[in-house]
Scaffold this active site. Structure first.
Site, PDB file in Angstrom:
ATOM      1  CG  HIS A 127     -16.088   5.498 -15.599  1.00 35.59           C
ATOM      2  ND1 HIS A 127     -16.258   5.708 -14.271  1.00 35.59           N
ATOM      3  CD2 HIS A 127     -16.721   6.303 -16.172  1.00 35.59           C
ATOM      4  CE1 HIS A 127     -16.508   7.025 -14.008  1.00 35.59           C
ATOM      5  NE2 HIS A 127     -16.671   7.503 -15.265  1.00 35.59           N
ATOM      6  CE  LYS A 154     -30.105 -10.025   3.798  1.00 34.52           C
ATOM      7  NZ  LYS A 154     -30.737 -10.994   5.104  1.00 34.52           N
TER       8      LYS A 154
END
Length: 469
Positions: free
Chosen positions: A448, A52
């Site tokens: 959001h 990774k």
């Protein structure tokens, strides 16, 4: 010969073994852990973590490369970036060292004795460890086998020279100019993608008809399209046959489904055709435990057929994932300490760190149909996600899909493909593990703008209440 008598002997210092040892130590048990190479095991030292790190560095390099001459963000570089791959590897190695040392500190804090060396068993509760200081004999009341796995080697492509396993691929001195990857499962596609971003010419050779066979086709499709756009050659239905010595280099001989034979010039050949449990060379046969095919057979408490001998992780079967091993290690330690535990997860997430990333948890639509389960499902595309668009990740055809039973609306599975979806795997798994119904997901207020909104939107779509699509 030095001798140690211990309550719990853990063999293997990977994510299963060290978690078992730490938890057992926390519970007041006398614990000895044997590790032959380095604390952290395959995942930390030569697998998940270093790969990774390399994938991240490759993404940074690719982003800078695309900025040469200007790009859509108004960012411009006047010259291509340069790559000091040796420094990249040193950075990766520093991360591994930091985490491995951290595991050692955690073991010390839990009062776990660590013996560095190779353990060989003479019976189920006795082993001899070859250490740098000499041999150590260890006897134990309980033995936890966490020996892990190793890369599968093809008989006609033995590791060595230009033929690499994933371990060697993560420690190269430079990206190969021409890289051929044998096997297009998650390891092969992840590393092939990283080396393509670093400038290598990459060819994937897969014997099956599709790449990423462990994932459904809709999830793999965006990855296939990225590979095509990036110039990666993908040869499916093709079998590797032999390493060919060429003047000035090497080639891989392959054969297609229609019998056509050809040779692929390569500076390096990366073989990623799977992993197998490490059952040889440490005396498993002397322990007399039952096997289930190539794996050690266990029950739902990770007990083997021999009393007080336990086995966890890659040694006991699929899925061969670090987080499964860790969960099993914790449970075994608690059972030994007298607690009532079983290993019965509702779901284990599978993540593929490709471009874009893939997550699959629980059942997909085809698997539910095969079980005769009527479902409701909803899918929300990242092309309609404000957060995805604002990070230039709305055009990769990514999505989140949620599947629930039609009768009681219980969530059965979640699949996603897109930028950074790996970070949502916990929420997906949590919903299934806690027995959420799809209305719970739809009714949860997601922040959001975040990618996680797509999970709630998919659930709302499944129950006929979609807002943003």
């Amino acid at each position: 010969m030095k001798s140690i008598a211990t309550k719990v002997l853990v063999v293997g210092g990977g994510p299963g073994g060290y978690v078992a040892a730490i938890r057992a130590g926390q519970l007041g048990l006398d614990v000895t852990l044997v590790e032959s190479v380095r604390l952290g095991g395959t995942c930390l030292v030569r697998g998940c973590i270093p790969s990774k790190a390399l994938i991240h560095a490759a993404g940074q390099f690719e982003a800078m490369t695309h900025a040469v001459g200007g790009n859509r963000f108004g960012i411009s570089l006047s010259a291509p970036p340069s790559l000091d791959f040796g420094e990249t590897i040193r950075w990766k190695d520093a991360i591994v060292a930091r985490l491995s040392n951290g595991v050692g500190a955690l073991l010390k804090r839990a009062k776990v004795k660590v013996v560095n060396g190779w353990a060989t068993f003479s019976d189920a509760k006795t082993c001899e460890v070859a250490t740098a200081e000499g041999k150590v004999a260890i006897t134990a009341e309980h033995v936890v086998l966490a020996n892990g796995s190793e890369p599968v080697e093809l008989p006609f492509l033995p590791f060595g020279g230009p033929v690499l396993s994933s371990t060697e691929a993560l420690s190269l001195s430079a990206p190969p100019k021409r890289l051929v990857v044998v096997g297009a499962g998650y390891i092969g596609v992840e590393l092939g993608t990283a080396f393509r971003k670093l400038g290598s010419e990459v060819t994937l050779v897969e014997a099956l008809d599709d790449i990423l066979p462990a994932f459904d086709r809709e999830l793999a499709a965006p990855v296939s399209k990225w590979l095509s756009r990036a110039g990666v050659t993908v040869l499916t239905g093709a079998k590797a046959k032999a390493l060919v010595q060429k003047s000035g280099g090497h080639a891989l001989a392959i054969e297609t489904q229609d019998g056509e034979k050809t040779e692929l010039p390569a500076d390096a050949i990366l073989v990623t055709v799977g992993r197998r449990p490490l059952t040889k060379g440490w005396g498993l046969e002397a322990m007399a435990v039952d096997l289930d095919g190539p794996f050690v057979k266990i029950d739902d408490q990770c007990r083997t057929s021999v009393k007080n001998v336990w086995a966890i992780g890659d040694l006991v079967g699929e899925p061969m994932l670090a987080h499964k091993a860790s969960a099993q290690g914790e449970i075994v330690a608690e059972i030994i300490a007298g607690k009532r535990r079983t290993f019965d997860p509702a779901a284990i997430p599978a993540v593929c760190f490709t471009e874009p990333e893939i997550v699959s948890v629980g059942l997909n639509s085809a698997e539910a149909a095969a079980k005769g389960i009527a479902i409701i499902a909803g899918q929300f595309p990242f092309s309609a996600s404000g957060r995805a668009l604002s990070m230039d990740a709305g055009g990769d055809e990514g999505f989140v899909r949620v599947i629930a039973r039609a009768d009681n609306r219980r969530v059965l599975g979640v699949q996603a493909v897109g930028a950074h979806v790996s970070e949502m795997s916990g929420e997906f798994t949590h919903a299934i593990e806690m027995g959420a119904v799809i209305d719970d997901v739809a009714g949860t207020i997601h922040a959001h703008p975040t990618l996680s909104e797509a999970f709630g939107e998919a659930a709302m779509r499944a129950i006929g209440m979609a807002i943003h699509i």
